[in-house]
Design a protein around this motif. Structure first.
Motif, short mmCIF file in Angstrom:
data_model
loop_
_atom_site.label_atom_id
_atom_site.label_comp_id
_atom_site.label_asym_id
_atom_site.label_seq_id
_atom_site.Cartn_x
_atom_site.Cartn_y
_atom_site.Cartn_z
N SER A 273 -41.84 -13.82 -45.17
CA SER A 273 -41.42 -12.71 -46.02
C SER A 273 -42.28 -11.47 -45.83
O SER A 273 -41.84 -10.37 -46.12
CB SER A 273 -41.46 -13.15 -47.50
OG SER A 273 -42.78 -13.55 -47.86
N ARG A 274 -43.53 -11.65 -45.31
CA ARG A 274 -44.41 -10.50 -45.09
C ARG A 274 -44.92 -10.52 -43.65
O ARG A 274 -46.02 -11.00 -43.37
CB ARG A 274 -45.57 -10.53 -46.09
CG ARG A 274 -45.13 -10.23 -47.52
CD ARG A 274 -46.16 -10.67 -48.52
NE ARG A 274 -46.27 -12.12 -48.55
CZ ARG A 274 -47.07 -12.79 -49.38
NH1 ARG A 274 -47.83 -12.13 -50.22
NH2 ARG A 274 -47.12 -14.10 -49.36
N PRO A 275 -44.10 -10.01 -42.72
CA PRO A 275 -44.47 -10.10 -41.30
C PRO A 275 -45.39 -8.98 -40.81
O PRO A 275 -45.71 -8.93 -39.63
CB PRO A 275 -43.11 -9.98 -40.60
CG PRO A 275 -42.33 -9.09 -41.51
CD PRO A 275 -42.76 -9.44 -42.92
N GLU A 276 -45.82 -8.10 -41.72
CA GLU A 276 -46.57 -6.92 -41.28
C GLU A 276 -47.81 -7.26 -40.46
O GLU A 276 -48.04 -6.66 -39.40
CB GLU A 276 -46.95 -6.07 -42.51
CG GLU A 276 -47.46 -4.68 -42.17
CD GLU A 276 -48.97 -4.66 -41.92
OE1 GLU A 276 -49.43 -3.76 -41.22
OE2 GLU A 276 -49.65 -5.57 -42.43
N PRO A 277 -48.67 -8.25 -40.86
CA PRO A 277 -49.84 -8.58 -40.01
C PRO A 277 -49.44 -9.08 -38.63
O PRO A 277 -50.10 -8.76 -37.64
CB PRO A 277 -50.57 -9.67 -40.82
CG PRO A 277 -50.09 -9.48 -42.22
CD PRO A 277 -48.68 -9.01 -42.11
N VAL B 133 -44.24 -16.68 -33.26
CA VAL B 133 -43.17 -15.77 -33.65
C VAL B 133 -43.02 -14.67 -32.62
O VAL B 133 -43.93 -14.36 -31.85
CB VAL B 133 -43.44 -15.13 -35.03
CG1 VAL B 133 -43.60 -16.19 -36.10
CG2 VAL B 133 -44.69 -14.24 -34.98
N ILE B 134 -41.83 -14.09 -32.60
CA ILE B 134 -41.53 -12.86 -31.88
C ILE B 134 -41.09 -11.84 -32.91
O ILE B 134 -40.15 -12.08 -33.66
CB ILE B 134 -40.42 -13.07 -30.83
CG1 ILE B 134 -40.87 -14.06 -29.77
CG2 ILE B 134 -40.04 -11.75 -30.19
CD1 ILE B 134 -41.98 -13.56 -28.87
N CYS B 135 -41.81 -10.73 -32.99
CA CYS B 135 -41.49 -9.72 -33.99
C CYS B 135 -40.44 -8.75 -33.44
O CYS B 135 -40.62 -8.17 -32.37
CB CYS B 135 -42.75 -8.94 -34.40
SG CYS B 135 -43.98 -9.99 -35.22
N GLN B 136 -39.37 -8.61 -34.18
CA GLN B 136 -38.29 -7.70 -33.81
C GLN B 136 -38.02 -6.78 -34.99
O GLN B 136 -37.56 -7.23 -36.04
CB GLN B 136 -37.03 -8.49 -33.44
CG GLN B 136 -37.26 -9.44 -32.27
CD GLN B 136 -36.09 -10.38 -32.05
OE1 GLN B 136 -35.31 -10.63 -32.96
NE2 GLN B 136 -35.97 -10.88 -30.83
N HIS B 137 -38.32 -5.49 -34.79
CA HIS B 137 -38.15 -4.49 -35.85
C HIS B 137 -38.99 -4.90 -37.06
O HIS B 137 -40.20 -5.03 -36.94
CB HIS B 137 -36.67 -4.34 -36.21
CG HIS B 137 -35.80 -4.04 -35.01
ND1 HIS B 137 -35.91 -2.86 -34.31
CD2 HIS B 137 -34.85 -4.78 -34.39
CE1 HIS B 137 -35.05 -2.87 -33.31
NE2 HIS B 137 -34.40 -4.03 -33.33
N ASP B 138 -38.40 -5.14 -38.22
CA ASP B 138 -39.17 -5.48 -39.41
C ASP B 138 -39.17 -6.98 -39.70
O ASP B 138 -39.64 -7.41 -40.75
CB ASP B 138 -38.59 -4.75 -40.63
CG ASP B 138 -38.82 -3.25 -40.55
OD1 ASP B 138 -39.82 -2.86 -39.91
OD2 ASP B 138 -38.01 -2.49 -41.09
N ALA B 139 -38.63 -7.78 -38.81
CA ALA B 139 -38.54 -9.21 -39.03
C ALA B 139 -39.40 -9.95 -38.02
O ALA B 139 -39.74 -9.42 -36.98
CB ALA B 139 -37.09 -9.68 -38.93
N ALA B 140 -39.75 -11.19 -38.37
CA ALA B 140 -40.51 -12.06 -37.48
C ALA B 140 -39.68 -13.32 -37.24
O ALA B 140 -39.48 -14.12 -38.15
CB ALA B 140 -41.85 -12.43 -38.09
#
Length: 510
Positions: free
Chosen positions: A204-208, A182-189
């Motif tokens: 749905s939970r990209p925080e980690p 994944v590439i994390c962009q802002h609050d989305a993955a």
């Protein structure tokens, strides 16, 4: 911590109650269930230390014949760390042989007199072996996962191939349920590659994953499948743990590898250390593939430039050589009747133009030339080159005794180009000497004007009447031999061309 070992007992049609009671009486927590169909549910419901199965137990198709062997196969496939003891109704060596071929821990025939005591001893031994067996199984699974990842890195040709193949092999192992990059962009993955064949999957939970990418370190997190919104196809739906591995090499981030598992005990310290190295290898492979792509693109561009240069040289040669030869012929006719210095100057200019056309063609052809290298006398080649040049009052002093490995015709052309530059204004004192790793050519004429990229780059300046073209030819011929060239004129008020990296023939017996 559990106070007593937990045993799953797969019941058969025969009476197993006495065996179950005996295990319970000796301090074991025993959970009974019927057949292979309930095996997966029972393993999920209980933290099991050992599985005991009878031989004739229910199989998925409803039959019971040798169902215990099916139980062994299922446990070995889905939970290889769990020991299985086969408690057979009859003594049968063939059945025992088949069980051991499926990696059963122990075999106890029910017909022997002390069958229950033997069963208890086998179960106790199996429970005692469980921790080291689990560690060995985990290490085996990790080694297999790393092996598959390394194979994928070797065969993959592009970044997309690397990410797709790595996630596919990890998701296909028995230890992990899913993997993705994944590439994390802002609050989305944003998912780049997914191990399974599903489409439209969200995280749905990209925080980690976001923390792993921003901090550049591994992150593990527990997941709650019950908290996944209904109706959404998310990666977390059937997973309880996630490991986020940053893909970083040489300061460049290539996203995150996310590995999901459906068992709570996954991703301990040893496993994290393994994936830290896996993440580094993946990032290294991605960096190498992109570097290779960039080099290939640059090589293609250079080939196109060379081809355009060859075409340009051919056009110049075709469009200029014919009218130049016609002009030279007319001047020769006029010169027979009018012997003046002006005609001599025109003839010299025509000759110079002819040399420049030859130089351009030579530069265009050099890249594809094949060099025939053999021992040649440097002084002999220099003498041949000097004989082709209009000296104009210039002198040549050759102090060379070495024999070098070179293509004689190309070496002669190198010397000719230097001599033409040196004699352009006449009355030049030219010297050629041996050096420790090659030879040097000097003249006492004016310093050469260098182009913006250096003296050997292809250029034409009005003040040197094409020396840039001739020096470019010299450089191409030297590089064709594997030599290096440098030009100096600051220290001795003489223009000096150093040719280095020149090989000499080996002496027999040396």
């Amino acid at each position: 911590m559990k106070s007593q070992p937990t045993v799953l007992f797969v019941r058969s049609a025969s009476q197993d109650g006495a065996a179950v009671s005996f295990l319970r009486a000796n301090g074991h927590a025993v959970h009974e269930f019927d057949g292979v169909r309930d095996l997966a549910r029972a393993l999920d419901d209980h933290e099991t230390d050992c599985v005991v199965t009878n031989c004739e137990v229910g199989k998925p198709d409803g039959t019971r014949y040798l169902g215990g062997l099916t139980v062994i196969e299922r446990v070995r496939r889905d939970h290889p760390e769990l020991p299985v003891v086969l408690f057979a109704e009859v003594t049968n060596r063939d059945i025992a042989r088949e069980a051991y071929s499926r990696d059963v821990f122990g075999y106890v025939p029910e017909a022997v007199g002390d069958a229950h005591q033997r069963l208890l001893e086998q179960v106790d031994a199996a429970v005692a072996s469980s921790p080291p067996r689990q560690r060995a199984t985990k290490r085996k699974q990790l080694n297999e996962a790393v092996r598959l990842v390394n194979q994928a890195l070797v065969r993959s040709q592009s970044r997309m191939d690397i990410e797709r193949d790595v996630t596919a092999v990890l998701a296909g192992t028995s230890r992990y349920s899913e993997a993705c990059t994944v590439i994390c962009q802002h609050d989305a993955a944003a998912v780049r590659a997914l191990g399974s064949q599903r489409d439209g999957v969200t995280i749905s939970r990209p925080e980690p994953l976001r923390r792993a990418e921003s901090a550049g370190r591994l992150v593990t997190a527990d997941l709650d499948p019950a908290a996944v919104p209904d109706g959404e196809d998310t990666l977390e739906a059937d997973c309880v743990r996630v490991l986020a591995v940053p893909l970083v090499y040489n300061g460049t981030s290539y996203g995150v590898l996310a590995v999901y598992a459906d068992r709570v005990g996954t991703f301990d310290t040893e496993e994290q250390d393994t994936f830290r190295e896996v993440g580094h290898n993946i990032a290294l492979a991605i960096d190498a593939s992109q570097t290779k792509d960039a080099l290939q693109q640059r090589t293609t561009e250079l080939e196109r430039q060379k081809e355009r240069l060859r075409e340009l040289a051919q056009i110049i040669s075709h469009e200029l050589r014919n009218p130049l030869q016609a002009a030279m012929g007319r001047v020769e006719l006029l010169a027979t009747d009018h012997a003046t210095a002006e005609f001599d100057a025109v003839q010299r200019s025509h000759t110079r133009m002819s040399f420049l056309i030859d130089d351009l063609m030579e530069i265009a052809r050099e890249g594809g030339r094949q060099y025939t290298v053999e021992p040649v006398s440097l002084s002999d080649v220099l003498a041949e080159a000097w004989a082709t040049v209009d000296a104009r009052g210039s002198t040549l002093d050759v102090d060379c005794t070495e024999t070098v490995l070179a293509d004689s015709s190309r070496l002669r052309q190198l010397a000719e180009n230097f001599f033409r530059v040196a004699t352009e204004y006449g009355d030049a004192a030219i010297a050629v000497t041996d050096t420790a790793d090659g030879f040097a050519l000097e003249h006492d004429g004016p310093a050469l004007e260098a182009g913006s990229d250096g003296p050997f780059e292809l250029y034409y300046a009005a003040t040197d009447e094409g020396a840039g073209l001739q020096l470019a030819v010299i450089r191409e011929i030297a590089h064709g031999h594997g030599w290096e060239v440098s030009l100096t004129d600051e220290e001795t008020d003489r223009v000096r061309l150093n040719v280095t990296g020149v090989e000499r023939p080996s002496v027999d017996g040396a």
